[in-house]
Design an enzyme around this catalytic site. Structure first.
Site, PDB file in Angstrom:
ATOM      1  N   HIS A  60       0.517  -1.434  -0.508  1.00 17.99           N
ATOM      2  CA  HIS A  60      -0.205   0.164  -0.256  1.00 17.99           C
ATOM      3  C   HIS A  60       0.887   1.226  -0.111  1.00 17.99           C
ATOM      4  O   HIS A  60       1.643   1.067   0.171  1.00 17.99           O
ATOM      5  CB  HIS A  60      -0.976  -0.156   1.279  1.00 17.99           C
ATOM      6  CG  HIS A  60      -0.223   0.081   2.912  1.00 17.99           C
ATOM      7  ND1 HIS A  60       0.438  -1.076   2.872  1.00 17.99           N
ATOM      8  CD2 HIS A  60      -0.204   1.181   3.556  1.00 17.99           C
ATOM      9  CE1 HIS A  60       0.409  -0.245   3.890  1.00 17.99           C
ATOM     10  NE2 HIS A  60       0.226   0.796   4.148  1.00 17.99           N
ATOM     11  N   HIS A  62       1.575   3.618   2.061  1.00 19.81           N
ATOM     12  CA  HIS A  62       1.777   4.872   3.147  1.00 19.81           C
ATOM     13  C   HIS A  62       3.548   4.506   2.753  1.00 19.81           C
ATOM     14  O   HIS A  62       4.065   3.966   2.895  1.00 19.81           O
ATOM     15  CB  HIS A  62       1.889   3.949   4.527  1.00 19.81           C
ATOM     16  CG  HIS A  62       0.627   4.489   4.600  1.00 19.81           C
ATOM     17  ND1 HIS A  62      -0.400   3.131   5.581  1.00 19.81           N
ATOM     18  CD2 HIS A  62      -1.009   5.261   4.935  1.00 19.81           C
ATOM     19  CE1 HIS A  62      -2.025   3.667   6.807  1.00 19.81           C
ATOM     20  NE2 HIS A  62      -1.593   4.573   5.395  1.00 19.81           N
ATOM     21  N   ASP A  64       6.062   4.581   4.836  1.00 19.49           N
ATOM     22  CA  ASP A  64       6.687   3.262   5.575  1.00 19.49           C
ATOM     23  C   ASP A  64       6.841   2.382   4.556  1.00 19.49           C
ATOM     24  O   ASP A  64       7.816   0.958   4.710  1.00 19.49           O
ATOM     25  CB  ASP A  64       6.736   3.007   6.774  1.00 19.49           C
ATOM     26  CG  ASP A  64       5.083   2.182   6.985  1.00 19.49           C
ATOM     27  OD1 ASP A  64       4.269   2.561   6.062  1.00 19.49           O
ATOM     28  OD2 ASP A  64       4.887   1.613   8.262  1.00 19.49           O
ATOM     29  N   HIS A  65       6.130   2.050   3.522  1.00 13.62           N
ATOM     30  CA  HIS A  65       6.124   0.735   2.600  1.00 13.62           C
ATOM     31  C   HIS A  65       6.489   1.003   1.632  1.00 13.62           C
ATOM     32  O   HIS A  65       7.285   0.441   0.569  1.00 13.62           O
ATOM     33  CB  HIS A  65       5.162  -0.461   2.713  1.00 13.62           C
ATOM     34  CG  HIS A  65       4.387  -0.247   4.049  1.00 13.62           C
ATOM     35  ND1 HIS A  65       4.232  -1.545   3.903  1.00 13.62           N
ATOM     36  CD2 HIS A  65       3.975   0.193   4.898  1.00 13.62           C
ATOM     37  CE1 HIS A  65       3.737  -2.380   5.234  1.00 13.62           C
ATOM     38  NE2 HIS A  65       3.728  -0.648   6.021  1.00 13.62           N
ATOM     39  N   HIS A 137      -7.588  -2.177   6.136  1.00 16.23           N
ATOM     40  CA  HIS A 137      -6.188  -1.318   6.548  1.00 16.23           C
ATOM     41  C   HIS A 137      -6.433  -0.095   6.637  1.00 16.23           C
ATOM     42  O   HIS A 137      -8.248   0.137   5.965  1.00 16.23           O
ATOM     43  CB  HIS A 137      -4.971  -0.912   5.946  1.00 16.23           C
ATOM     44  CG  HIS A 137      -4.020   0.143   6.965  1.00 16.23           C
ATOM     45  ND1 HIS A 137      -3.592  -0.732   8.223  1.00 16.23           N
ATOM     46  CD2 HIS A 137      -2.976   0.217   6.201  1.00 16.23           C
ATOM     47  CE1 HIS A 137      -1.774   0.540   8.631  1.00 16.23           C
ATOM     48  NE2 HIS A 137      -1.902   1.078   7.025  1.00 16.23           N
ATOM     49  N   ASP A 208      -0.112  -4.649   7.571  1.00 11.61           N
ATOM     50  CA  ASP A 208      -0.709  -3.462   8.111  1.00 11.61           C
ATOM     51  C   ASP A 208      -2.160  -3.816   7.892  1.00 11.61           C
ATOM     52  O   ASP A 208      -2.881  -3.168   6.794  1.00 11.61           O
ATOM     53  CB  ASP A 208      -0.360  -2.703   7.218  1.00 11.61           C
ATOM     54  CG  ASP A 208       0.623  -2.044   7.656  1.00 11.61           C
ATOM     55  OD1 ASP A 208       1.823  -2.610   7.835  1.00 11.61           O
ATOM     56  OD2 ASP A 208       1.087  -0.555   7.150  1.00 11.61           O
ATOM     57  N   HIS A 266       6.281  -5.538  11.115  1.00 15.94           N
ATOM     58  CA  HIS A 266       6.056  -4.340  11.533  1.00 15.94           C
ATOM     59  C   HIS A 266       5.794  -4.088  12.672  1.00 15.94           C
ATOM     60  O   HIS A 266       4.858  -4.004  13.345  1.00 15.94           O
ATOM     61  CB  HIS A 266       4.889  -4.267  10.349  1.00 15.94           C
ATOM     62  CG  HIS A 266       4.299  -2.670  10.113  1.00 15.94           C
ATOM     63  ND1 HIS A 266       3.471  -1.945  11.325  1.00 15.94           N
ATOM     64  CD2 HIS A 266       4.742  -2.776   8.861  1.00 15.94           C
ATOM     65  CE1 HIS A 266       3.571  -0.781  10.233  1.00 15.94           C
ATOM     66  NE2 HIS A 266       3.396  -0.685   9.131  1.00 15.94           N
TER      67      HIS A 266
HETATM   68 ZN   LIG Z   1       2.817   0.062   7.749  1.00 16.18          ZN
HETATM   69 ZN   LIG Z   2      -0.174   1.609   6.896  1.00 16.90          ZN
END
Ligand SMILES: [Zn+2]
Ligand SMILES: [Zn+2]
Length: 308
Positions: A60, A62, A64-65, A137, A208, A266
């Protein structure tokens, strides 16, 4: 198959946990799931390189990914990569890659294709496939899995000799599941000389997400389930709000899905000690590990149906 956890943390990187990214190696091919900040550094630390990298799967959009993606793409270009690369991800991933390239003014020297998906089979090979489903999520997010198709059973040499099948190419034919006709007109079917088909392996990457019923089917009998383990019991409400799982919830999915091993990733940067959250998961599903960065997990071949 071999799995290497490049980053076991979530949200923001710490000196003890980098952001989400997991490598899956299978027969000379390499796949990366998520590409958090610092992924290329972790790749270099793991000595994996990226020559075998075939595709990157993004769960996804976000930060952090995906923040590590641009850096990795650039470095591979400077490192004279020629092999084509494919990126799969949710709607928006193509714009993200295109606009990063546009504003940072970088091209890549290798063929790069970005495919937006919402689920289903994305890679379909003779020996395995990779598919995806949407999870629960805060934004549209996918989980992925690699599923090997069953392999033909073991070749019974003694039986083949007894049936006077001449050794050589005919053995190979039978081994690959095709029937043969001998010089004397006899037809031999593969199952006459092959043992039980040997089941393939399954590795699931699901981060997530809150726990949800379809996750169990998706992870059914996986050899390895890599799952969101952001929080401990105390933070269950927070997890629900933020679209994450507690380690105990992940363990329940693993148990219901009858997986072999659960690897939690995570992990929230708030936890300096993982002892308690690991205990909570193991209460439900004993074969649980909380991954550390650069952990390596082997996924050995299975020999027969009963030996999974
Ligand atoms: Zn994340
Ligand atoms: Zn996320």
């Amino acid at each position: 198959m071999r799995v290497v956890i490049l980053g076991s943390g979530g949200a923001f990187p710490t000196t003890w946990r980098m952001l989400p990214s997991t490598v899956l190696l299978r027969k000379g091919e390499m796949f990366i799931f998520d590409c958090g900040e610092g992924t290329q550094l972790q790749l270099s630390k793991s000595h994996l390189g990226w020559a075998r990298l075939r595709a990157i799967f993004i769960t996804h959009l976000h930060g952090d990914h995906v923040i590590g993606l641009a850096g990795l793409l650039m470095t591979m270009s400077m490192g004279s990569r020629e092999r084509p690369l494919r990126i799969y991800g949710p709607p928006g991933i193509a714009d993200y890659v295109r606009l990063t390239q546009k504003y940072l003014k970088f091209g890549v020297a290798y063929p790069l294709e970005v495919e937006e998906i919402e689920g289903g089979v994305v890679v379909d090979e003779e020996e395995y496939f990779i598919d995806a489903i949407p999870v629960k999520h805060r934004v549209f997010t996918l989980a992925y899995r690699l599923v090997e198709r069953p392999r033909p059973g073991r070749f019974n040499l003694e039986m083949a000799q007894k049936m006077s099948i001449p050794p050589g190419p005919l053995y190979k034919h039978l081994q690959s599941g095709k029937e043969i006709v001998l010089d004397d007109g006899r037809v031999v079917k593969p199952d006459e000389v092959l043992g039980e088909p040997r089941p393939g392996r399954k590795v699931v990457y699901m981060v997530d997400t809150r726990p949800f019923p379809a996750a169990v089917e998706f992870a059914r009998r996986a050899d390895l389930l890599i799952h969101d383990g952001m929080f401990d019991d105390e933070m269950e409400e927070e997890g629900k709000m933020r679209g994450h799982s507690t380690t105990r919830q992940a363990a329940r999915i693993a148990k219901e899905a009858e997986v072999d091993r659960l690897i939690l990733v995570h992990i929230s940067p708030r936890y300096l000690s993982i002892k308690e959250m690991l205990r909570q998961a193991r209460e439900v599903f004993p074969n649980t590990r909380i991954a550390r960065d650069l952990d390596v997990y082997e996924v050995p071949l299975k020999q027969c149906t009963s030996g999974r």
